[in-house]
Design a protein around this motif. Sequence first.
Motif, PDB file in Angstrom:
ATOM      1  N   LYS A   2       0.572  -1.246  -0.095  1.00 30.90           N
ATOM      2  CA  LYS A   2       0.135  -0.078  -0.048  1.00 30.90           C
ATOM      3  C   LYS A   2       0.769   1.173  -0.060  1.00 30.90           C
ATOM      4  N   ILE A   3       0.435   2.153  -0.653  1.00 27.46           N
ATOM      5  CA  ILE A   3       1.027   3.578  -0.493  1.00 27.46           C
ATOM      6  C   ILE A   3       0.786   4.321   0.790  1.00 27.46           C
ATOM      7  N   LYS A   4       1.699   4.536   1.522  1.00 29.62           N
ATOM      8  CA  LYS A   4       1.530   4.980   3.030  1.00 29.62           C
ATOM      9  C   LYS A   4       1.290   6.494   3.025  1.00 29.62           C
ATOM     10  N   VAL A   5       0.466   7.019   3.244  1.00 26.38           N
ATOM     11  CA  VAL A   5       0.161   8.615   3.478  1.00 26.38           C
ATOM     12  C   VAL A   5       0.007   9.387   4.910  1.00 26.38           C
ATOM     13  N   LEU A   6       0.613  10.235   4.771  1.00 33.08           N
ATOM     14  CA  LEU A   6       0.323  11.237   6.063  1.00 33.08           C
ATOM     15  C   LEU A   6      -0.208  12.557   5.622  1.00 33.08           C
ATOM     16  N   LYS A  78       7.506  11.675  -1.520  1.00 34.40           N
ATOM     17  CA  LYS A  78       6.694  12.737  -2.535  1.00 34.40           C
ATOM     18  C   LYS A  78       6.104  13.402  -1.647  1.00 34.40           C
ATOM     19  N   VAL A  79       5.631  14.767  -2.005  1.00 33.32           N
ATOM     20  CA  VAL A  79       4.874  15.691  -1.279  1.00 33.32           C
ATOM     21  C   VAL A  79       3.900  16.368  -2.153  1.00 33.32           C
ATOM     22  N   VAL A  80       2.725  16.233  -1.557  1.00 35.55           N
ATOM     23  CA  VAL A  80       1.306  16.771  -2.454  1.00 35.55           C
ATOM     24  C   VAL A  80       0.942  17.865  -1.817  1.00 35.55           C
ATOM     25  N   VAL A  81       0.889  19.188  -2.136  1.00 37.82           N
ATOM     26  CA  VAL A  81       0.228  20.473  -1.615  1.00 37.82           C
ATOM     27  C   VAL A  81      -0.998  20.659  -1.970  1.00 37.82           C
ATOM     28  N   GLN A 121       4.187   7.301  -8.289  1.00 37.92           N
ATOM     29  CA  GLN A 121       4.816   6.597  -9.454  1.00 37.92           C
ATOM     30  C   GLN A 121       6.187   7.528  -9.820  1.00 37.92           C
ATOM     31  N   GLY A 122       5.960   8.847  -9.222  1.00 35.74           N
ATOM     32  CA  GLY A 122       7.139   9.630  -9.500  1.00 35.74           C
ATOM     33  C   GLY A 122       6.659  10.811 -10.567  1.00 35.74           C
ATOM     34  N   TYR A 123       5.557  10.941 -10.918  1.00 30.63           N
ATOM     35  CA  TYR A 123       5.003  11.965 -11.539  1.00 30.63           C
ATOM     36  C   TYR A 123       4.939  13.477 -10.929  1.00 30.63           C
ATOM     37  N   LYS A 124       5.021  14.352 -11.987  1.00 35.22           N
ATOM     38  CA  LYS A 124       4.773  15.763 -11.269  1.00 35.22           C
ATOM     39  C   LYS A 124       3.480  16.097 -11.661  1.00 35.22           C
ATOM     40  N   LYS A 168       0.193  -3.102 -20.686  1.00 35.33           N
ATOM     41  CA  LYS A 168      -0.673  -2.329 -21.344  1.00 35.33           C
ATOM     42  C   LYS A 168      -1.085  -1.252 -20.542  1.00 35.33           C
ATOM     43  N   ARG A 169      -1.378  -1.567 -19.354  1.00 39.25           N
ATOM     44  CA  ARG A 169      -1.873  -0.419 -18.453  1.00 39.25           C
ATOM     45  C   ARG A 169      -0.958   0.420 -18.223  1.00 39.25           C
ATOM     46  N   THR A 170       0.313   0.151 -17.947  1.00 40.15           N
ATOM     47  CA  THR A 170       1.445   1.263 -17.626  1.00 40.15           C
ATOM     48  C   THR A 170       1.354   1.871 -18.899  1.00 40.15           C
ATOM     49  N   VAL A 171       1.464   1.482 -20.139  1.00 43.95           N
ATOM     50  CA  VAL A 171       1.285   2.432 -21.238  1.00 43.95           C
ATOM     51  C   VAL A 171       0.434   3.019 -21.135  1.00 43.95           C
ATOM     52  N   GLU A 172      -0.868   2.937 -20.894  1.00 52.55           N
ATOM     53  CA  GLU A 172      -1.731   3.739 -20.665  1.00 52.55           C
ATOM     54  C   GLU A 172      -1.644   4.941 -19.787  1.00 52.55           C
ATOM     55  N   ARG A 173      -1.043   4.667 -18.727  1.00 55.00           N
ATOM     56  CA  ARG A 173      -0.968   5.591 -17.640  1.00 55.00           C
ATOM     57  C   ARG A 173       0.026   6.721 -18.039  1.00 55.00           C
ATOM     58  N   HIS A 174       1.362   6.008 -18.832  1.00 60.11           N
ATOM     59  CA  HIS A 174       2.346   7.017 -19.493  1.00 60.11           C
ATOM     60  C   HIS A 174       1.562   7.962 -20.451  1.00 60.11           C
ATOM     61  N   ILE A 175       0.705   7.502 -21.338  1.00 62.71           N
ATOM     62  CA  ILE A 175       0.010   8.131 -22.311  1.00 62.71           C
ATOM     63  C   ILE A 175      -0.874   9.249 -21.673  1.00 62.71           C
TER      64      ILE A 175
END
Length: 202
Positions: A2-6, A78-81, A121-124, A168-175
């Motif tokens: 799981k993605i651990k979120v604070l 990673k920080v989400v403002v 996933q490292g995206y901005k 294919k799902r990863t390709v879709e996310r990249h697109i």
Amino acid sequence: MKIKVLLVDDHALFLHGLKQLLEVEEDIQVVDTLSDPLHLFFCIRQTSPDIVVIDIRIKSFNGIELTKQIIKDFPDIKVVVLSGYNYDEYIEAAFQAGANAFITKERSNVELVSTIRQSYQGYKVFPRTAAGNPYSCTDLTKKEREVLKLIAQDKTNIEISGELIISKRTVERHISSILRKLDADSRVGAVVNGIKKGVLTI
């Protein structure tokens, strides 16, 4: 895993609602919530979050300065403002501070959850400013550039998947990420804008 979120926000009701929203997601775990950043760095050491979702203003604290410090002390986080306002200067300040994303509190729940996943996933993930989006082109990852090049060669998602040895799902996310970053609403638009912005040469 799981993605651990604070979660860090001084509005108790919003914090509670956000926690409930995220906890129904199978791939997200809220490790803690803080309404006062006084013990933020102690809490980070205790809970080891992947993502810190932080309000841009929390009591007497500045969320942008806290973001800089988080990234300096914990470069893997990673920080989400979050902000109640979609001001260009806030967006730019969050980007310059090294945040992975900026999202306003009025955005849909689905969009917030998606932003957290993409940040992990490292995206901005930043909204467009009045001057367009000065961050988008430089933020195309190496893999996204490879995908864009194959799109320009008129390859299908399945062909791209096979060529880059990704699902294919990863390709879709990249697109999806490429379209957003290049401010395009189609594959053709992404290629055209990529050429215009110097991201793609064919």
